[in-house]
Design an enzyme around this catalytic site. Structure first.
Site, PDB file in Angstrom:
ATOM      1  N   ASN A 156     -24.013  16.485 -12.941  1.00  0.00           N
ATOM      2  CA  ASN A 156     -25.321  17.162 -12.818  1.00  0.00           C
ATOM      3  C   ASN A 156     -26.409  16.552 -13.707  1.00  0.00           C
ATOM      4  OD1 ASN A 156     -24.096  18.239 -15.080  1.00  0.00           O
ATOM      5  ND2 ASN A 156     -24.837  20.318 -14.741  1.00  0.00           N
ATOM      6  N   ALA A 181     -18.461  11.218 -14.015  1.00  0.00           N
ATOM      7  CA  ALA A 181     -18.033  11.797 -12.740  1.00  0.00           C
ATOM      8  C   ALA A 181     -18.055  10.725 -11.652  1.00  0.00           C
ATOM      9  CB  ALA A 181     -18.957  12.949 -12.364  1.00  0.00           C
ATOM     10  N   GLU A 255     -18.271  21.705 -23.566  1.00  0.00           N
ATOM     11  CA  GLU A 255     -19.460  22.366 -23.015  1.00  0.00           C
ATOM     12  C   GLU A 255     -19.078  22.805 -21.610  1.00  0.00           C
ATOM     13  OE1 GLU A 255     -21.984  22.981 -24.716  1.00  0.00           O
ATOM     14  OE2 GLU A 255     -22.092  21.453 -26.294  1.00  0.00           O
ATOM     15  N   CYS A 289     -25.683  24.111 -16.222  1.00  0.00           N
ATOM     16  CA  CYS A 289     -24.837  25.163 -16.800  1.00  0.00           C
ATOM     17  C   CYS A 289     -25.671  26.196 -17.552  1.00  0.00           C
ATOM     18  CB  CYS A 289     -23.748  24.567 -17.675  1.00  0.00           C
ATOM     19  SG  CYS A 289     -24.371  23.353 -18.802  1.00  0.00           S
ATOM     20  N   GLU A 386     -20.512  31.473 -11.398  1.00  0.00           N
ATOM     21  CA  GLU A 386     -21.584  30.512 -11.679  1.00  0.00           C
ATOM     22  C   GLU A 386     -22.023  29.945 -10.330  1.00  0.00           C
ATOM     23  OE1 GLU A 386     -20.410  27.180 -14.129  1.00  0.00           O
ATOM     24  OE2 GLU A 386     -22.400  27.105 -15.016  1.00  0.00           O
TER      25      GLU A 386
HETATM   26  P1  ADP Z   1     -18.024  19.963 -11.787  1.00  0.00           P
HETATM   27  O1  ADP Z   1     -17.931  21.230 -11.014  1.00  0.00           O
HETATM   28  O2  ADP Z   1     -19.235  19.785 -12.594  1.00  0.00           O
HETATM   29  O3  ADP Z   1     -17.630  18.744 -11.005  1.00  0.00           O
HETATM   30  P2  ADP Z   1     -15.512  19.658 -13.051  1.00  0.00           P
HETATM   31  O4  ADP Z   1     -15.015  20.360 -14.264  1.00  0.00           O
HETATM   32  O5  ADP Z   1     -14.741  19.788 -11.789  1.00  0.00           O
HETATM   33  O6  ADP Z   1     -16.970  20.172 -12.917  1.00  0.00           O
HETATM   34  O7  ADP Z   1     -15.692  18.107 -13.338  1.00  0.00           O
HETATM   35  C1  ADP Z   1     -16.289  17.599 -14.495  1.00  0.00           C
HETATM   36  C2  ADP Z   1     -15.681  16.250 -14.788  1.00  0.00           C
HETATM   37  O8  ADP Z   1     -14.285  16.383 -15.009  1.00  0.00           O
HETATM   38  C3  ADP Z   1     -15.825  15.241 -13.664  1.00  0.00           C
HETATM   39  O9  ADP Z   1     -16.027  13.966 -14.245  1.00  0.00           O
HETATM   40  C4  ADP Z   1     -14.474  15.307 -12.977  1.00  0.00           C
HETATM   41  O10 ADP Z   1     -14.165  14.099 -12.299  1.00  0.00           O
HETATM   42  C5  ADP Z   1     -13.558  15.514 -14.141  1.00  0.00           C
HETATM   43  N1  ADP Z   1     -12.285  16.169 -13.824  1.00  0.00           N
HETATM   44  C6  ADP Z   1     -12.045  17.107 -12.889  1.00  0.00           C
HETATM   45  N2  ADP Z   1     -10.754  17.491 -12.918  1.00  0.00           N
HETATM   46  C7  ADP Z   1     -10.136  16.792 -13.907  1.00  0.00           C
HETATM   47  C8  ADP Z   1      -8.803  16.738 -14.461  1.00  0.00           C
HETATM   48  N3  ADP Z   1      -7.823  17.508 -14.002  1.00  0.00           N
HETATM   49  N4  ADP Z   1      -8.572  15.876 -15.478  1.00  0.00           N
HETATM   50  C9  ADP Z   1      -9.564  15.110 -15.962  1.00  0.00           C
HETATM   51  N5  ADP Z   1     -10.834  15.117 -15.505  1.00  0.00           N
HETATM   52  C10 ADP Z   1     -11.124  15.940 -14.488  1.00  0.00           C
END
Ligand code: ADP
Length: 487
Positions: A156, A181, A255, A289, A386
């Site tokens: 985001n 991401a 965060e 957020c 959220e």
């Molecule tokens: P959002 O809804 O903002 O995508 P997430 O928490 O799903 O929030 O993702 C935030 C970051 O964490 C992204 O870079 C995503 O690729 C990474 N991510 C998601 N799942 C995992 C996991 N199981 N282990 C490590 N990183 C993860």
């Protein structure tokens, strides 16, 4: 159409130990405004993440040994280059993330401000001398960098969520590895290109881009060479990552998600409240957020606020972020939009009313209409979750105690906002809200000088401000004995 060839900061592979990874670029980066592929990047995985951690480990002694002044000069150069390239960085950001170009420019300036801030703040990592209980002893306290920092960041704020962490880490004397991401790797790689141009030494700032979130995440949370792990993202994923960090007892900062209340009391300046609510709700299409998630309005101003707010939301222009007129861009993916729409329709089934919007927008597949819902109650899905979309649920309330109870009735506690002109109420409400950040007669609260962070399940640690360095420093106590008396 943007001429991609003219973008000198468009890099398409991981940056590890000062090198761009070689290999076939086959991981598509999609523009959410039109679902078209912008470019492909090389898909790094577990092995490259391990390499990046080792590179950061090797680079640590020399970076840590530099004076804060030397580190600050390199970081200052990095900041200058980000601002000199603000337009290009913003273009890349809008292409991969979707937010309006003006907002993307704002994010670059906001992100860069953390680099400037911590370039300076690193010079003020003071220790302490504590009076000892015994006359022949002295107690000294040093603050030292924790070591290698690993980070996982969300889509985001593809620039600022990285710079907020990297700037504090580098300013404290730590080296850094980030996995951005998968949806938004290009902003991270552009930052790496500018770090290199600024002269930040190889291995100090590393970016690994790949779609194996779990595998790469395990390396970053469990590798013994990583001393500290920092994450911005959902509470659910954050909990998993904290558990993974437990295996090597890493220092952790998080965060995580929020569910911000925005409270308008009877004595508020209604026009200011409308402006604040629009800014805190519809920025980034509601995908932040600290976004307002629930608007509580007191009986006496309910009708006046709703009328003015709905009229203002109606004016918001929904379009591809690259169009000059755009104020709301697309959501990051269609599945994100479907999640938002389900919260809306499930709440309508429970009695909420759509005052504006409530459906996919004609601007395209991933665009959601700027939406306002009335007759919402605090137990509906749209209030409990959220939203991460451009939807404002409005909840009516009668008195202060009641609204505080409802505002605090959530497991998370990141940002909260309220509007009132009563000075007693300002203190009462600010102290009673169980949130890490409070906007009082103000809808935009984030900046590099202020401590950003939440309480409850919104996480731990603070980013920005002088407090922001603490998460990247260890306290070391020196006990000097045998001083005795001069006989
Ligand atoms: P959002 O809804 O903002 O995508 P997430 O928490 O799903 O929030 O993702 C935030 C970051 O964490 C992204 O870079 C995503 O690729 C990474 N991510 C998601 N799942 C995992 C996991 N199981 N282990 C490590 N990183 C993860």
């Amino acid at each position: 159409m943007t001429n991609l060839k003219a973008l000198s900061l468009l890099k398409t592979s991981s940056y590890i130990n000062g090198q761009w990874q070689q290999g076939k670029a086959d991981l598509a980066v999609i523009n959410p405004a039109n679902d078209k592929t912008i470019t492909h990047v090389v898909n790094a995985g577990i092995a490259e993440t391990e390499q990046a951690v080792l590179a950061a480990q090797q680079a640590l002694p020399a970076w840590r040994a530099k004076s804060a002044n030397e580190r600050g000069k390199l970081m200052r150069r990095w900041f200058d280059l980000m601002m000199e390239n603000q337009d290009e960085l913003a273009t890349i950001l809008t292409l991969e993330q979707g937010k309006p170009l003006a907002e993307a420019k704002g994010e670059i300036a906001y992100g860069a401000a953390f680099i400037e801030w911590f370039a300076e703040e690193g010079k003020r990592i003071y220790g302490d001398v504590i009076p000892a209980p015994a006359a022949d002893k002295r107690i000294l306290v040093l603050k030292q960098p924790v070591g290698v920092v690993a980070a996982i960041t969300p889509w985001n704020f593809p620039n600022a969520m990285i710079s907020r962490k990297a700037a504090a880490a580098l300013g404290a004397g730590c080296t850094f590895v980030v996995r951005p991401a998968t949806q938004t790797p290009l902003s991270a790689l552009a930052m790496a290109e500018l770090a290199e141009r600024a002269g930040i030494p190889a291995g100090v700032f590393n970016v690994v881009v790949g779609d194996d979130a779990k595998g790469m995440g395990k390396v970053l949370t469990q590798h013994p060479a990583v001393a500290k792990f920092t994450f911005t993202g959902s509470t659910e994923v954050g909990k998993t990552l904290i558990a993974q960090c437990a295996t090597t007892v890493k220092k952790v900062s998080m965060e995580l998600g929020g569910n911000a209340p925005f409270i308008v009391f009877d004595d508020a300046d209604i026009d200011a409240a409308v402006t604040g609510a629009i800014a805190s709700k519809y920025r980034n299409a509601g995908q932040t957020c600290v976004c307002t998630n629930r608007i509580f309005v007191q009986d006496g101003v309910y009708d006046a606020f709703c009328a003015k707010f709905i009229a203002a939301v109606k004016q918001l222009k929904i379009a591809d972020g690259m169009h000059d007129s755009s104020q709301i861009g697309p959501l990051i993916t269609r599945s994100a939009l479907d999640d938002v729409h389900k919260l809306v329709t499930d709440s309508v089934q429970q009695g909420a009313k759509i005052a504006l919007g409530g459906d996919v927008d004609k601007a395209g597949h991933n665009f959601y209409q700027a939406t306002v819902m009335t007759d919402v109650t605090n137990d509906m899905p749209i209030a409990k979750n959220e939203i991460f979309g451009p939807v404002s649920p409005i909840i009516r309330f009668s008195d202060e105690a009641e609204v505080l109870k409802q505002a605090n009735d959530t497991d998370v506690g990141l940002a909260a906002y309220f509007y009132t002109r009563d000075i007693g109420r300002i203190f009462r409400v600010a102290e009673a809200l169980e949130y890490g950040m409070i906007g009082i007669n103000e809808g935009l609260i984030s900046n590099a000088a202020a401590p950003f962070g939440g309480v409850k399940q919104s996480g731990s640690g603070r980013e920005g401000s002088h407090y922001g360095l603490d998460d990247y420093l260890e306290i070391k106590y020196l006990c000097l004995g045998g001083i005795g008396a001069n006989s």
